[in-house]
Design a protein around this motif. Sequence first.
Motif, PDB file in Angstrom:
ATOM      1  N   TRP A 121     -37.271  -4.982  35.323  1.00 22.80           N
ATOM      2  CA  TRP A 121     -37.649  -5.063  33.917  1.00 22.80           C
ATOM      3  C   TRP A 121     -38.571  -3.911  33.549  1.00 22.80           C
ATOM      4  O   TRP A 121     -39.393  -3.484  34.348  1.00 22.80           O
ATOM      5  N   LYS A 181     -40.770  -2.039  29.905  1.00 27.12           N
ATOM      6  CA  LYS A 181     -41.135  -2.034  28.498  1.00 27.12           C
ATOM      7  C   LYS A 181     -41.127  -0.590  28.014  1.00 27.12           C
ATOM      8  O   LYS A 181     -41.201   0.350  28.799  1.00 27.12           O
ATOM      9  N   VAL A 232     -41.015  -6.473  23.960  1.00 28.65           N
ATOM     10  CA  VAL A 232     -39.861  -6.985  24.686  1.00 28.65           C
ATOM     11  C   VAL A 232     -39.706  -6.176  25.956  1.00 28.65           C
ATOM     12  O   VAL A 232     -40.141  -5.038  26.039  1.00 28.65           O
ATOM     13  N   GLU A 233     -39.096  -6.786  26.945  1.00 26.29           N
ATOM     14  CA  GLU A 233     -38.771  -6.108  28.192  1.00 26.29           C
ATOM     15  C   GLU A 233     -37.260  -6.071  28.314  1.00 26.29           C
ATOM     16  O   GLU A 233     -36.569  -6.968  27.849  1.00 26.29           O
ATOM     17  N   VAL A 234     -36.765  -5.020  28.953  1.00 24.28           N
ATOM     18  CA  VAL A 234     -35.331  -4.805  29.081  1.00 24.28           C
ATOM     19  C   VAL A 234     -35.002  -4.541  30.549  1.00 24.28           C
ATOM     20  O   VAL A 234     -35.751  -3.861  31.252  1.00 24.28           O
ATOM     21  N   HIS A 269     -30.195  -7.093  29.663  1.00 23.89           N
ATOM     22  CA  HIS A 269     -30.991  -8.312  29.560  1.00 23.89           C
ATOM     23  C   HIS A 269     -32.253  -7.986  28.758  1.00 23.89           C
ATOM     24  O   HIS A 269     -32.896  -6.963  29.002  1.00 23.89           O
ATOM     25  N   ILE A 270     -32.611  -8.868  27.836  1.00 25.21           N
ATOM     26  CA  ILE A 270     -33.778  -8.663  26.982  1.00 25.21           C
ATOM     27  C   ILE A 270     -34.609  -9.939  27.023  1.00 25.21           C
ATOM     28  O   ILE A 270     -34.070 -11.044  26.934  1.00 25.21           O
ATOM     29  N   ARG A 271     -35.946  -9.786  27.142  1.00 28.01           N
ATOM     30  CA  ARG A 271     -36.809 -10.968  27.151  1.00 28.01           C
ATOM     31  C   ARG A 271     -38.145 -10.654  26.496  1.00 28.01           C
ATOM     32  O   ARG A 271     -38.539  -9.501  26.339  1.00 28.01           O
ATOM     33  N   ASP A 272     -38.848 -11.705  26.121  1.00 32.46           N
ATOM     34  CA  ASP A 272     -40.186 -11.612  25.537  1.00 32.46           C
ATOM     35  C   ASP A 272     -41.179 -11.339  26.660  1.00 32.46           C
ATOM     36  O   ASP A 272     -41.231 -12.087  27.636  1.00 32.46           O
ATOM     37  N   THR A 276     -33.967 -15.531  27.669  1.00 28.43           N
ATOM     38  CA  THR A 276     -33.438 -14.199  27.947  1.00 28.43           C
ATOM     39  C   THR A 276     -32.144 -14.007  27.167  1.00 28.43           C
ATOM     40  O   THR A 276     -31.259 -14.845  27.202  1.00 28.43           O
ATOM     41  N   GLU A 334     -28.766 -11.738  26.575  1.00 30.87           N
ATOM     42  CA  GLU A 334     -27.887 -10.808  27.274  1.00 30.87           C
ATOM     43  C   GLU A 334     -26.884 -10.233  26.280  1.00 30.87           C
ATOM     44  O   GLU A 334     -26.254 -10.990  25.539  1.00 30.87           O
ATOM     45  N   TRP A 365     -26.024  -2.992  22.799  1.00 31.09           N
ATOM     46  CA  TRP A 365     -27.364  -2.424  22.958  1.00 31.09           C
ATOM     47  C   TRP A 365     -27.410  -1.002  22.397  1.00 31.09           C
ATOM     48  O   TRP A 365     -28.360  -0.632  21.703  1.00 31.09           O
TER      49      TRP A 365
END
Length: 61
Positions: free
Chosen positions: A8, A10, A22-24, A32-35, A45, A47, A53
């Motif tokens: 992951w 940022k 967000v982290e990728v 994948h993308i998440r807070d 997450t 996707e 993207w």
Amino acid sequence: MSTEALQWFKSTYSSDEGGACVEVAVCPRTIHIRDSKQPSSPDRTLEVSPATWAAFASSLK
């Protein structure tokens, strides 16, 4: 692939002071993308395909 095994990252514009980040994680067939405030919540997450993207990222320019 387990989200724990992903690499992951940022944006370099993000700071460690909190806020809306967000982290990728990039895989060959999935982005994948998440807070960043809730990194251990796999149900939060998102996707998307690399094409999706790329379209999103190019719209930010």
